[in-house]
Design a protein around this motif. Structure first.
Motif, PDB file in Angstrom:
ATOM      1  N   VAL B  62       0.856  -1.195   0.000  1.00 43.02           N
ATOM      2  CA  VAL B  62       0.000   0.000   0.000  1.00 43.02           C
ATOM      3  C   VAL B  62       0.888   1.239   0.000  1.00 43.02           C
ATOM      4  N   GLU B  63       0.566   2.162  -0.889  1.00 43.55           N
ATOM      5  CA  GLU B  63       1.268   3.458  -0.844  1.00 43.55           C
ATOM      6  C   GLU B  63       0.253   4.552  -0.546  1.00 43.55           C
ATOM      7  N   VAL B  64       0.589   5.367   0.449  1.00 40.93           N
ATOM      8  CA  VAL B  64      -0.239   6.531   0.753  1.00 40.93           C
ATOM      9  C   VAL B  64       0.548   7.766   0.349  1.00 40.93           C
ATOM     10  N   ALA B  65      -0.045   8.569  -0.522  1.00 37.71           N
ATOM     11  CA  ALA B  65       0.565   9.846  -0.895  1.00 37.71           C
ATOM     12  C   ALA B  65      -0.196  10.946  -0.161  1.00 37.71           C
ATOM     13  N   GLU B  66       0.528  11.716   0.617  1.00 40.94           N
ATOM     14  CA  GLU B  66      -0.099  12.774   1.405  1.00 40.94           C
ATOM     15  C   GLU B  66       0.309  14.129   0.849  1.00 40.94           C
ATOM     16  N   TYR B  67      -0.657  14.876   0.346  1.00 41.49           N
ATOM     17  CA  TYR B  67      -0.391  16.246  -0.098  1.00 41.49           C
ATOM     18  C   TYR B  67      -0.563  17.153   1.110  1.00 41.49           C
ATOM     19  N   SER B  68       0.526  17.808   1.482  1.00 42.38           N
ATOM     20  CA  SER B  68       0.500  18.519   2.752  1.00 42.38           C
ATOM     21  C   SER B  68       1.185  19.877   2.640  1.00 42.38           C
ATOM     22  N   ASP B  69       0.730  20.786   3.479  1.00 38.98           N
ATOM     23  CA  ASP B  69       1.278  22.148   3.511  1.00 38.98           C
ATOM     24  C   ASP B  69       1.868  22.381   4.904  1.00 38.98           C
ATOM     25  N   PHE B  70       3.089  22.872   4.968  1.00 39.75           N
ATOM     26  CA  PHE B  70       3.733  23.012   6.276  1.00 39.75           C
ATOM     27  C   PHE B  70       3.092  24.086   7.160  1.00 39.75           C
ATOM     28  N   GLU B  71       2.358  25.016   6.558  1.00 42.03           N
ATOM     29  CA  GLU B  71       1.762  26.079   7.376  1.00 42.03           C
ATOM     30  C   GLU B  71       0.327  25.740   7.796  1.00 42.03           C
ATOM     31  N   CYS B  72      -0.176  24.622   7.321  1.00 37.97           N
ATOM     32  CA  CYS B  72      -1.558  24.230   7.602  1.00 37.97           C
ATOM     33  C   CYS B  72      -1.636  23.557   8.982  1.00 37.97           C
ATOM     34  N   PRO B  73      -2.424  24.112   9.908  1.00 41.94           N
ATOM     35  CA  PRO B  73      -2.465  23.546  11.259  1.00 41.94           C
ATOM     36  C   PRO B  73      -3.068  22.147  11.316  1.00 41.94           C
ATOM     37  N   TYR B  74      -3.990  21.885  10.407  1.00 43.66           N
ATOM     38  CA  TYR B  74      -4.600  20.556  10.396  1.00 43.66           C
ATOM     39  C   TYR B  74      -3.560  19.506   9.990  1.00 43.66           C
TER      40      TYR B  74
END
Lengths: 144, 234
Positions: B62-74
């Motif tokens: 299984v591969e999970v790709a996480e699109y993430s922003d470093f300034e996003c608190p969530y």
């Protein structure tokens, strides 16, 4: 009495809205719907989204809670016949309007992004202020 | 009493507003029913290319790709509260490969600096430790007027070659990779962070560890799963 009922209703909506924005700032609720512009995140999560390490929206929630309590108390006897609750509504919402004007100035001229939910809150606090001023005028006439 | 009777419909209306508002907020806060769901179609090609930064075994099912922003608190909340469990119990056991995809959101003025710092740390094989430092101290560098200084401090504390790090940041050498991730996310319809894809299928919500484990179990049953060699990330 109607102006106090209007103030109570608007305060409750404002309280729910500002609670949601507070939870969003704290990262408890997920991505905020903002018409796809990202402006709400920019306003909410930027350096102006908190004052003394407390989310700005939390101050709004506290203000709306105070307004809600005053409005509901003002509907009960013996306060229903007194002018004091309406005056308090006018004072608190007047402070809220002033604070909102400052925040809107920041959005327009400093952050250069407008948060839809913040505008909704601005409309709500303005509505409470107008309702309380109508109440102040009406009660003054009754008193004359 | 007359006043009380006349106010009853009004109190009823207020109660309705409370219920409606409470439901909307609790749904946003993860009070969903029926578990997570996947988008009906695969939106990310499984062979999207060696983009982002991956941890875990190449042979993970299984591969999970996480699109993430470093300034996003969530995203920070997820990285601090959920990711350590995921790493320890799903990645280190060889069941999941986790891929971080840079997705700096527009309007997050300091986010690009953090993504660049992490990408520069990645040049020296220290992406994940930088990732952790950035998320754990998010409130500090986001509030700072000179976030690049704090980010540089993180790099120094991690023992990076600072000459190499400084030149990477100055020349924005690693920025191309960040932009490539962002563009791939845009093309896949990523509109918010964090957004996750499991084996190419877009998740409709952000999972907790338990939800993700159930989902991974449903894709690749855990029977006989043994720790995979070469899985550790750091």
């Amino acid at each position: 009495m109607r102006h106090r009922m209007a103030a109570a209703t608007l305060s409750l909506i404002g309280l729910l809205l500002s609670s949601y924005l507070t939870l969003h700032r704290l990262g408890v609720v997920g991505p905020i719907a903002c018409g796809g512009s990202g402006s709400c995140d920019r306003v909410q999560l930027g350096p102006y989204g908190a004052l003394f390490s407390i989310p700005v929206a939390a101050y709004g929630a506290a203000g709306y809670l105070a307004l809600l309590v005053v409005a509901l108390v003002g509907l009960q006897e013996p306060w229903a016949g007194r002018r004091a609750p309406t005056l308090w509504l006018a004072v608190i919402s007047g402070v809220g309007v002033a604070f909102t004007i400052y925040l809107t100035y920041l959005e327009l001229f400093v952050i250069h992004a407008v948060c839809t939910w913040c505008l909704a809150s601005a409309g709500i606090i303005a509505g409470i202020f107008v309702a309380s001023m109508i109440g102040v005028r009406g009660e003054r006439r009754q008193g004359d | 009493m007359a006043a009380g009777r006349s106010l009853t419909p009004f109190y009823f209306a207020l109660a309705l507003i409370v219920v409606a508002g409470g439901v909307l907020i609790s749904r946003s806060a993860g009070g969903r029913r029926g578990g997570l769901s996947l988008a009906p179609t695969a939106t990310m090609p499984p062979t999207a290319g060696p983009r982002g930064v991956a941890m875990g075994s190449d042979s993970a099912p299984v591969e999970v790709a996480e699109y993430s922003d470093f300034e996003c608190p969530y995203c920070a909340r997820f990285a601090v509260l959920q990711l350590p469990d995921i790493e320890q119990r799903l990645v280190a056991t060889g069941r999941v490969r986790w891929r971080f995809m840079h997705f700096p959101l527009e309007g997050h003025e300091k986010s690009p600096q953090a993504h660049l710092a992490a990408a520069c740390a990645n040049e020296q094989g220290q992406f994940w430790r930088m990732h952790d430092a950035i998320y754990q101290s998010q409130a500090d560098w986001v509030a700072s007027r000179r976030p690049e200084r704090l980010l540089r401090d993180f790099a120094q504390r991690l023992g990076l070659d600072m000459g190499r790090y400084d030149s990477c940041v100055r020349e924005q050498r690693a920025w191309t990779g960040v932009l490539a991730d962002r563009r791939l996310g845009d093309s896949l319809g990523v509109g918010a962070t964090p957004t996750m894809f499991i084996n190419g299928h877009k998740l409709q919500d952000v999972p907790t560890f338990d939800e993700l484990r159930h989902l991974v179990d449903s894709i690749a049953p855990p029977a006989g799963a043994a720790p995979a060699p070469g899985a550790p990330r750091r």
